[in-house]
Design an enzyme around this catalytic site. Structure first.
Site, PDB file in Angstrom:
ATOM      1  CG  PHE A 160      -8.584 -46.574  -8.690  1.00 33.78           C
ATOM      2  CD1 PHE A 160      -7.696 -47.639  -8.719  1.00 33.78           C
ATOM      3  CD2 PHE A 160      -8.136 -45.323  -9.063  1.00 33.78           C
ATOM      4  CE1 PHE A 160      -6.378 -47.455  -9.131  1.00 33.78           C
ATOM      5  CE2 PHE A 160      -6.824 -45.131  -9.477  1.00 33.78           C
ATOM      6  CZ  PHE A 160      -5.942 -46.200  -9.516  1.00 33.78           C
ATOM      7  CG  ASP A 245     -10.809 -39.874  -4.299  1.00 35.33           C
ATOM      8  OD1 ASP A 245     -10.582 -38.962  -5.123  1.00 35.33           O
ATOM      9  OD2 ASP A 245     -10.157 -40.933  -4.263  1.00 35.33           O
ATOM     10  CE  LYS A 274      -7.021 -39.583 -11.977  1.00 33.19           C
ATOM     11  NZ  LYS A 274      -5.681 -40.066 -12.312  1.00 33.19           N
TER      12      LYS A 274
END
Length: 425
Positions: A160, A245, A274
């Site tokens: 994801f 990531d 985030k």
């Protein structure tokens, strides 16, 4: 902690001067006037502090999701709010047509923290991934000598990395990619955790291997310890970039600044998002050495809001907090408690539980409940978590959660599992 956890009520939430709107009314209006691209739990949050949030009717919940790690430092963290207030009173946006006085301190501190030369700031995690794709392709053409248009990027199954058109082109989640073609070419998907498959997929056209050190959305899947070291060896031998990531796994979630630290691997580039914005605004970045990011020249990539003054103030504060605060130690200490407590539930309604730092993926027996059902039952008991796929849920409370509150939240999970087992008997 007060004994009124999850039981309090008040007439209004949010702005005390605003008219009272019930949870039912809020949800009804949202369902009528909002696109249905999410399926939220029936909770309408009005306030937050630390690891706790309060809904519009005054009920308190322990937040065990933390915005998918965007709120690592807790709701309304005083240091982050102070930094935001100071910057809001000065200047928030100049665009990258000019420098601002927060830009250099931000990019310098972030690069230094992970031992790289340069930072390319953007806004969202998906933008950081898109940035990495562009940079890897340009690097392949200009540095490695791959023929123009032939560059390939190897990615892991179950990944994801976001939901942009390019990123969904290498997703294996039908909800993410179904009905959104035609898809962007140039990607090879191999099983996560299988270094041999990566080795087979890499050839002279390989620009990069893009991987999450821990797959969050997939259910907090932690690969074997030799996986990332093998990828590093393959990329070194085949002259491809290794891009980590760390949007969800980085900035303290696993008890280290980056999850790659657990195996001692240094990738060619890190992707952050985030938590980099401190839960205040979207901030993301690609961080790499000049030999990688130097392929991007003026006009070839950017964002009006990327590296804005408010983002810089937040990002540099996050870096300082990680270096000086208790957050990494909290994640390690409480993560061990989380790991130990979850072991108690395996065999008692839980099929398996995976943890790393203050992060867990829990596979519930599907004969007892779906992940969604478990989340709804936990919300009724004052704990907010989120399901991911099937009967899997994940826990990622803010790194400021107390040991007492973490144990209380796990007690609620145990109580829900006991209720489910009793109902199935």
């Amino acid at each position: 902690m007060s004994d009124t956890r999850g039981l309090g009520r008040r007439e209004t939430g949010g702005d005390p001067a605003a008219p009272a709107i019930s949870t039912t009314d809020h949800i009804g209006l949202a369902e009528t006037h909002s696109a249905h691209n999410y399926n939220p739990l029936p909770v309408v949050i009005a306030e937050g502090e630390g690891a706790w949030v309060t809904d519009v009717e005054g009920r308190r919940y322990l937040d065990c999701l933390a915005g998918y790690s965007a709120i690592n430092f807790g709701h309304r963290n005083p240091e982050l709010l102070a930094a935001a207030h100071r910057q809001l009173e000065r200047v928030t946006l100049t665009s990258r047509a000019f420098y601002n006085d927060q830009f250099a301190p931000f990019v310098t501190s972030l690069a230094d923290m992970v031992g790289k030369d340069q930072v390319l700031p953007m806004n969202t995690g998906a933008e950081a991934v898109e940035t990495a794709i562009k940079v890897a392709r340009r690097w392949a053409y200009e540095v490695k000598g791959v023929p123009d248009g032939d560059a390939t990027i190897i990615v892991a199954g179950g990944n994801f990395h976001g939901r942009t058109t390019t990123i969904i082109s290498f997703s294996q989640d039908p909800d993410a990619y179904g009905g959104f073609g035609p898809y962007t070419p140039g990607f090879r998907v191999v099983p996560f955790g299988d270094a041999d498959a990566v080795e087979d997929a890499v050839d002279s056209t390989a620009a990069a291997v893009l991987v999450e050190p821990v797959q969050g959305e997939a259910g907090v899947i932690v690969p074997e310890p030799d996986y990332l070291p093998r990828l590093r060896e393959i990329c070194d031998r085949e002259r491809a970039l290794l891009i980590a990531d760390e949007v969800q796994s980085g900035l303290g979630r696993t008890g280290t600044v980056v999850a790659c630290e657990h195996t001692g691997v240094e990738p060619d580039a890190y992707l952050f998002g985030k938590a980099l914005g401190g839960g205040v605004l979207p901030v993301s970045a690609m961080v790499a050495d000049e030999e990688v990011l130097g392929v991007i020249k003026p006009g070839q990539h950017g964002s009006t809001f990327g590296g804005n003054a408010l983002a810089g103030a937040m990002g540099r504060t996050v870096v300082r907090m990680l270096r000086e605060g208790p957050y990494l130690e909290n994640a390690r200490t409480l993560g061990e408690i989380l790991r130990t407590r979850l072991k108690e539930f395996v065999g008692g309604g839980v099929l398996s539980a995976r943890t790393i730092g203050l992060w867990a993926g829990i596979d519930v027996d599907p004969s007892l409940a779906t992940g969604r059902d478990l989340c709804e039952r936990l919300a009724e008991r004052g704990v907010l978590v989120k399901d991911t796929h099937g009967s899997t849920i994940r826990l990622s409370p803010p790194l400021v959660v107390s040991e007492e509150d973490l144990n209380w939240g796990l007690d609620q999970l145990g109580a829900v599992l006991a209720d489910l087992r009793a109902g199935a008997a």
